[in-house]
Design a protein around this motif. Structure first.
Motif, PDB file in Angstrom:
ATOM      1  N   ASP A  32      21.369 -21.692  -7.434  1.00 16.62           N
ATOM      2  CA  ASP A  32      21.500 -21.878  -8.873  1.00 16.62           C
ATOM      3  C   ASP A  32      20.859 -20.706  -9.606  1.00 16.62           C
ATOM      4  OD1 ASP A  32      22.732 -24.279  -8.506  1.00 16.62           O
ATOM      5  OD2 ASP A  32      20.912 -25.470  -8.754  1.00 16.62           O
ATOM      6  N   ASN A  33      21.534 -20.251 -10.651  1.00 17.01           N
ATOM      7  CA  ASN A  33      20.962 -19.251 -11.551  1.00 17.01           C
ATOM      8  C   ASN A  33      20.451 -18.012 -10.814  1.00 17.01           C
ATOM      9  OD1 ASN A  33      21.373 -21.064 -13.711  1.00 17.01           O
ATOM     10  ND2 ASN A  33      19.472 -22.116 -13.180  1.00 17.01           N
ATOM     11  N   VAL A  34      21.330 -17.416 -10.033  1.00 17.24           N
ATOM     12  CA  VAL A  34      20.946 -16.241  -9.262  1.00 17.24           C
ATOM     13  C   VAL A  34      20.622 -15.068 -10.180  1.00 17.24           C
ATOM     14  CG1 VAL A  34      23.349 -15.465  -9.021  1.00 17.24           C
ATOM     15  CG2 VAL A  34      21.635 -14.734  -7.362  1.00 17.24           C
ATOM     16  N   ASP A  35      19.626 -14.312  -9.816  1.00 14.90           N
ATOM     17  CA  ASP A  35      19.222 -13.128 -10.574  1.00 14.90           C
ATOM     18  C   ASP A  35      20.289 -12.043 -10.393  1.00 14.90           C
ATOM     19  OD1 ASP A  35      18.067 -10.915 -11.722  1.00 14.90           O
ATOM     20  OD2 ASP A  35      16.194 -11.027 -10.596  1.00 14.90           O
ATOM     21  N   PRO A  36      20.937 -11.570 -11.478  1.00 16.12           N
ATOM     22  CA  PRO A  36      21.978 -10.534 -11.356  1.00 16.12           C
ATOM     23  C   PRO A  36      21.481  -9.239 -10.750  1.00 16.12           C
ATOM     24  CG  PRO A  36      22.115 -11.598 -13.503  1.00 16.12           C
ATOM     25  CD  PRO A  36      20.845 -12.069 -12.865  1.00 16.12           C
ATOM     26  N   SER A  37      20.174  -8.986 -10.802  1.00 20.83           N
ATOM     27  CA  SER A  37      19.628  -7.733 -10.270  1.00 20.83           C
ATOM     28  C   SER A  37      19.106  -7.870  -8.842  1.00 20.83           C
ATOM     29  CB  SER A  37      18.492  -7.229 -11.172  1.00 20.83           C
ATOM     30  OG  SER A  37      18.971  -6.964 -12.483  1.00 20.83           O
ATOM     31  N   LEU A  38      19.283  -9.026  -8.233  1.00 19.24           N
ATOM     32  CA  LEU A  38      18.794  -9.245  -6.869  1.00 19.24           C
ATOM     33  C   LEU A  38      19.789  -8.680  -5.870  1.00 19.24           C
ATOM     34  CD1 LEU A  38      16.620 -10.615  -5.069  1.00 19.24           C
ATOM     35  CD2 LEU A  38      18.075 -12.667  -5.088  1.00 19.24           C
ATOM     36  N   THR A  39      19.321  -7.815  -4.972  1.00 21.42           N
ATOM     37  CA  THR A  39      20.203  -7.236  -3.957  1.00 21.42           C
ATOM     38  C   THR A  39      20.275  -8.151  -2.737  1.00 21.42           C
ATOM     39  OG1 THR A  39      18.463  -5.994  -2.830  1.00 21.42           O
ATOM     40  CG2 THR A  39      19.583  -4.909  -4.696  1.00 21.42           C
ATOM     41  N   TYR A 200      36.630 -21.034  -5.326  1.00 19.12           N
ATOM     42  CA  TYR A 200      36.875 -19.602  -5.216  1.00 19.12           C
ATOM     43  C   TYR A 200      37.864 -19.073  -6.250  1.00 19.12           C
ATOM     44  CZ  TYR A 200      41.238 -20.761  -2.709  1.00 19.12           C
ATOM     45  OH  TYR A 200      42.474 -21.235  -2.363  1.00 19.12           O
ATOM     46  N   LYS A 201      38.591 -19.953  -6.934  1.00 17.01           N
ATOM     47  CA  LYS A 201      39.592 -19.480  -7.886  1.00 17.01           C
ATOM     48  C   LYS A 201      39.076 -19.434  -9.315  1.00 17.01           C
ATOM     49  CE  LYS A 201      43.761 -20.778  -5.326  1.00 17.01           C
ATOM     50  NZ  LYS A 201      45.032 -21.548  -5.357  1.00 17.01           N
ATOM     51  N   GLN A 202      38.058 -20.194  -9.627  1.00 16.44           N
ATOM     52  CA  GLN A 202      37.590 -20.261 -11.006  1.00 16.44           C
ATOM     53  C   GLN A 202      36.579 -19.165 -11.308  1.00 16.44           C
ATOM     54  OE1 GLN A 202      35.591 -24.220 -10.341  1.00 16.44           O
ATOM     55  NE2 GLN A 202      34.052 -23.316 -11.687  1.00 16.44           N
ATOM     56  N   ALA A 203      36.557 -18.748 -12.559  1.00 20.02           N
ATOM     57  CA  ALA A 203      35.580 -17.763 -13.002  1.00 20.02           C
ATOM     58  C   ALA A 203      34.182 -18.362 -12.915  1.00 20.02           C
ATOM     59  CB  ALA A 203      35.889 -17.321 -14.424  1.00 20.02           C
ATOM     60  N   GLN A 204      33.203 -17.530 -12.612  1.00 21.14           N
ATOM     61  CA  GLN A 204      31.824 -17.972 -12.481  1.00 21.14           C
ATOM     62  C   GLN A 204      30.943 -17.203 -13.456  1.00 21.14           C
ATOM     63  OE1 GLN A 204      32.614 -20.722 -10.575  1.00 21.14           O
ATOM     64  NE2 GLN A 204      30.775 -20.407  -9.360  1.00 21.14           N
ATOM     65  N   THR A 205      29.870 -17.855 -13.895  1.00 17.79           N
ATOM     66  CA  THR A 205      28.872 -17.206 -14.737  1.00 17.79           C
ATOM     67  C   THR A 205      27.497 -17.559 -14.194  1.00 17.79           C
ATOM     68  OG1 THR A 205      30.280 -17.372 -16.699  1.00 17.79           O
ATOM     69  CG2 THR A 205      27.943 -16.955 -17.065  1.00 17.79           C
ATOM     70  N   PHE A 206      26.767 -16.555 -13.750  1.00 24.96           N
ATOM     71  CA  PHE A 206      25.436 -16.768 -13.196  1.00 24.96           C
ATOM     72  C   PHE A 206      24.401 -16.302 -14.210  1.00 24.96           C
ATOM     73  CE2 PHE A 206      28.028 -15.416  -9.360  1.00 24.96           C
ATOM     74  CZ  PHE A 206      28.423 -16.710  -9.059  1.00 24.96           C
ATOM     75  N   ILE A 207      23.474 -17.192 -14.554  1.00 29.12           N
ATOM     76  CA  ILE A 207      22.483 -16.898 -15.583  1.00 29.12           C
ATOM     77  C   ILE A 207      21.086 -17.015 -14.995  1.00 29.12           C
ATOM     78  CG2 ILE A 207      21.588 -17.551 -17.849  1.00 29.12           C
ATOM     79  CD1 ILE A 207      24.329 -18.812 -18.417  1.00 29.12           C
ATOM     80  N   HIS A 208      20.279 -15.993 -15.223  1.00 26.84           N
ATOM     81  CA  HIS A 208      18.897 -16.007 -14.759  1.00 26.84           C
ATOM     82  C   HIS A 208      18.022 -15.432 -15.855  1.00 26.84           C
ATOM     83  CE1 HIS A 208      15.545 -15.790 -11.917  1.00 26.84           C
ATOM     84  NE2 HIS A 208      15.296 -14.595 -12.400  1.00 26.84           N
ATOM     85  N   LYS A 209      17.219 -16.293 -16.450  1.00 28.00           N
ATOM     86  CA  LYS A 209      16.371 -15.895 -17.579  1.00 28.00           C
ATOM     87  C   LYS A 209      17.246 -15.287 -18.674  1.00 28.00           C
ATOM     88  CE  LYS A 209      12.274 -15.313 -14.677  1.00 28.00           C
ATOM     89  NZ  LYS A 209      11.203 -14.400 -14.201  1.00 28.00           N
ATOM     90  N   SER A 210      17.050 -14.004 -18.995  1.00 25.63           N
ATOM     91  CA  SER A 210      17.830 -13.390 -20.076  1.00 25.63           C
ATOM     92  C   SER A 210      19.014 -12.588 -19.560  1.00 25.63           C
ATOM     93  CB  SER A 210      16.941 -12.466 -20.912  1.00 25.63           C
ATOM     94  OG  SER A 210      16.404 -11.426 -20.108  1.00 25.63           O
ATOM     95  N   ALA A 211      19.252 -12.627 -18.250  1.00 28.97           N
ATOM     96  CA  ALA A 211      20.326 -11.832 -17.653  1.00 28.97           C
ATOM     97  C   ALA A 211      21.513 -12.721 -17.282  1.00 28.97           C
ATOM     98  CB  ALA A 211      19.815 -11.105 -16.420  1.00 28.97           C
ATOM     99  N   THR A 212      22.721 -12.157 -17.416  1.00 30.87           N
ATOM    100  CA  THR A 212      23.952 -12.908 -17.144  1.00 30.87           C
ATOM    101  C   THR A 212      24.897 -12.070 -16.305  1.00 30.87           C
ATOM    102  OG1 THR A 212      23.758 -14.022 -19.283  1.00 30.87           O
ATOM    103  CG2 THR A 212      25.889 -14.160 -18.186  1.00 30.87           C
ATOM    104  N   TYR A 213      25.510 -12.717 -15.325  1.00 30.19           N
ATOM    105  CA  TYR A 213      26.484 -12.071 -14.440  1.00 30.19           C
ATOM    106  C   TYR A 213      27.797 -12.816 -14.576  1.00 30.19           C
ATOM    107  CZ  TYR A 213      28.294  -9.973 -10.061  1.00 30.19           C
ATOM    108  OH  TYR A 213      29.041  -9.301  -9.119  1.00 30.19           O
ATOM    109  N   LYS A 251      16.651  -3.405 -14.342  1.00 34.08           N
ATOM    110  CA  LYS A 251      17.007  -4.786 -14.650  1.00 34.08           C
ATOM    111  C   LYS A 251      18.225  -4.799 -15.575  1.00 34.08           C
ATOM    112  CE  LYS A 251      13.810  -6.764 -12.268  1.00 34.08           C
ATOM    113  NZ  LYS A 251      14.160  -7.584 -11.068  1.00 34.08           N
ATOM    114  N   LEU A 252      19.187  -5.608 -15.234  1.00 37.09           N
ATOM    115  CA  LEU A 252      20.457  -5.635 -15.953  1.00 37.09           C
ATOM    116  C   LEU A 252      20.534  -6.883 -16.823  1.00 37.09           C
ATOM    117  CD1 LEU A 252      22.538  -4.685 -12.809  1.00 37.09           C
ATOM    118  CD2 LEU A 252      21.811  -3.138 -14.629  1.00 37.09           C
ATOM    119  N   ASN A 253      20.883  -6.703 -18.079  1.00 37.07           N
ATOM    120  CA  ASN A 253      20.949  -7.832 -19.000  1.00 37.07           C
ATOM    121  C   ASN A 253      22.266  -8.586 -18.904  1.00 37.07           C
ATOM    122  OD1 ASN A 253      18.384  -7.348 -20.101  1.00 37.07           O
ATOM    123  ND2 ASN A 253      19.213  -5.789 -21.469  1.00 37.07           N
TER     124      ASN A 253
END
Length: 501
Positions: A32-39, A200-213, A251-253
């Motif tokens: 849940d809420n993966v950090d967009p900047s996490l490798t 796998y077909k639907q669009a996803q939005t991952f939010i972590h603190k102030s960052a969004t993927y 860090k990516l916003n």
């Protein structure tokens, strides 16, 4: 990271839009809420304790972080080697990640591991896990006719400072002689069934603190997101961005990712034109275009490593072009064009006109490069590309020259285009040289006459890859080299089938 857990049974198909789902060594992971900047590498080592994957250069150069990544392709799974140090974890949605810990079976080593031992090709254990994973990936493509050169291409992104490449290449050759090599990997149909149970077909939005993927699945969704968030970072393969994250801890916003958009991954071959979507990788583009343009295919083969080319996209390489970027110069002389899209509006632009100055491109807010068009090869023109670098493989160039020539029936220059990278802050055409050669006889005398005109076109820089004098001399000599190659196919001016080892 708010929550992390793993399930191996009863995979649900109703996961929340902000939940990242992927398989790790065939086990389902949901975050849940993966950090967009996490490798991927940081996740494996810090959060999962899978330390067999090593941290080396943090820029995709040494290969010690190599893992295998599987993605649904039609009725099967396509597996490729990638650099986990510059691959964002959020990009793994609905994919199968395999690490060095996941390739042995029932207490027995995988053939890629065993053969390195029996061939005396393993030593320190730091670089070797990455070598193993590069060879392991071959198991899913074992029907290919892998020559020594192709094996070297697979391994050119893996550094080995202890053993040397001779025994490693010998081990790879020995491994590829085994029958039913793919039986030692994961069953692709089982993996496919598990992946299809995730959203796998639907669009996803991952939010972590102030960052969004944002992870859209259609080009229309991409266009609307970019219009809405004009300051977002657009990512396709993410290899360039990944270096900023891994080395500079950037860090990516807000990120808008293209890699799940199938429409942008298409290659279209028409009678007169190639069209490459924004998500087409360098390896995919190189294979598609090599028959028409062998020199361009060879240039792409020498851009980075196998792991990088499996992720990096053709258009991403263009969009982030610097003085050392070779591909734009090779495409400019072919009169390549871009399709730029903003919402439902599209405009077409010559690639040459896209580059305005250092750090400035002809790209309006809300616009993105949707595709690249390249004319098909014709018998009526000659096209050659030359890359000069300190290392033959996996290296930035000191200078790269691209040449396009049309002659009339009287051997006069009807059309000539010459473009270099490494001679300026951006790829640049030699317009004064071109003008001086126009309508002149295509002879060595004409070529010698224009040599001193180069100073009107270029004032090359000096840096660690070459001095200004070296670059200027090399640029002049490449014109002579091009002339010689147009005179006889028997004149040897190139290194052929050069391999490491």
């Amino acid at each position: 990271m708010a929550r992390l857990y793993k399930r191996s049974r009863n995979i649900r198909g109703d996961s929340a839009p902000n939940r990242l789902c992927f398989l790790l060594n065939h086990e389902l992971v949901e975050i849940d809420n993966v950090d967009p900047s996490l490798t991927v590498l940081e996740y494996l080592r810090t959060y999962k304790g899978l330390t067999g994957t090593k941290m080396g250069c943090a820029q995709g150069g040494c290969g010690s972080c190599t893992v295998t990544l599987g993605e649904m392709q039609g009725s099967g799974i396509q597996y490729q080697s990638v650099n986990s140090c510059i691959c964002l974890l959020a990009s793994l949605h609905n994919k199968h990640l395999i690490t060095i810990e996941g390739i042995a079976r029932n207490g027995k080593l995988h053939p890629a591991q065993q053969v390195l031992i029996t061939s005396h090709a393993s030593q320190c254990g730091f670089c070797m896990p990455g070598v193993v994973m590069s060879l392991y990936t071959l198991c899913y493509d074992h029907k290919a006719n892998y020559t020594r050169q192709k094996i070297c291409d697979v391994l050119n992104g893996n550094l080995c400072r202890c053993t040397g490449y001779r025994p490693i290449i010998a081990a790879a050759q020995k491994m590829l002689k085994r029958k039913n090599l793919n039986s030692y990997g994961y069953n692709q149909q089982q993996v496919l069934r598990r992946l299809k149970k995730t959203p796998y077909k639907q669009a996803q939005t991952f939010i972590h603190k102030s960052a969004t993927y944002h992870s859209p699945t259609t080009s229309d969704e991409v266009a609307q997101l970019i219009l809405k968030y004009t300051d977002a970072t657009l990512v396709a393969g993410g290899t360039n961005l990944g270096v900023s994250v891994a080395r500079q801890e950037k860090k990516l916003n807000r990120i808008i990712a293209l890699e799940r958009v199938k429409a942008l991954k298409k290659i279209r071959k028409g009678k007169d034109m190639f069209a490459f979507g924004a998500g087409v990788t360098l390896n995919e583009a190189g294979i598609a275009i090599a028959q028409d343009y062998p020199d361009l295919g060879e240039l792409i083969r020498r851009l980075g490593s196998q792991q990088l080319r499996n992720r990096a996209t053709m258009i991403g390489h263009i969009a982030t072009a610097t003085a050392s970027s070779d591909l734009p110069a090779a495409l400019i002389v072919l009169d390549a064009k871009l399709t730029l899209r903003a919402g439902n509006y599209r405009r077409f632009l010559k690639l040459e006109d896209y580059f305005i100055s250092a750090g400035k491109r002809d790209l309006k807010p809300g616009e993105f490069i949707e595709s690249l068009q390249i004319p098909r090869a014709q018998w009526s023109f000659i096209y050659h590309v030359y890359k000069l670098s300190k290392r033959f493989d996996h290296d930035f160039s000191s200078i790269c020259g691209a040449f396009f020539l049309k002659l009339d029936n009287e051997n006069l220059v009807k059309d000539i285009r010459i473009c270099y990278s490494g001679m300026d802050v951006l790829p640049k055409r030699a317009v004064h040289v071109e003008s001086a050669l126009a309508q002149e006889p295509w002879t060595i005398q004409s070529v010698n006459k224009i040599i001193n005109i180069f100073e009107k076109d270029f004032q090359p820089p000096s840096d660690c890859r070459g001095t200004a004098d070296y670059r200027m001399t090399a640029a002049k000599n490449l014109v002579k080299r091009f002339y010689l190659e147009t005179q006889s196919g028997s004149i040897k001016t190139r290194l052929g089938d050069l391999t490491i080892g």
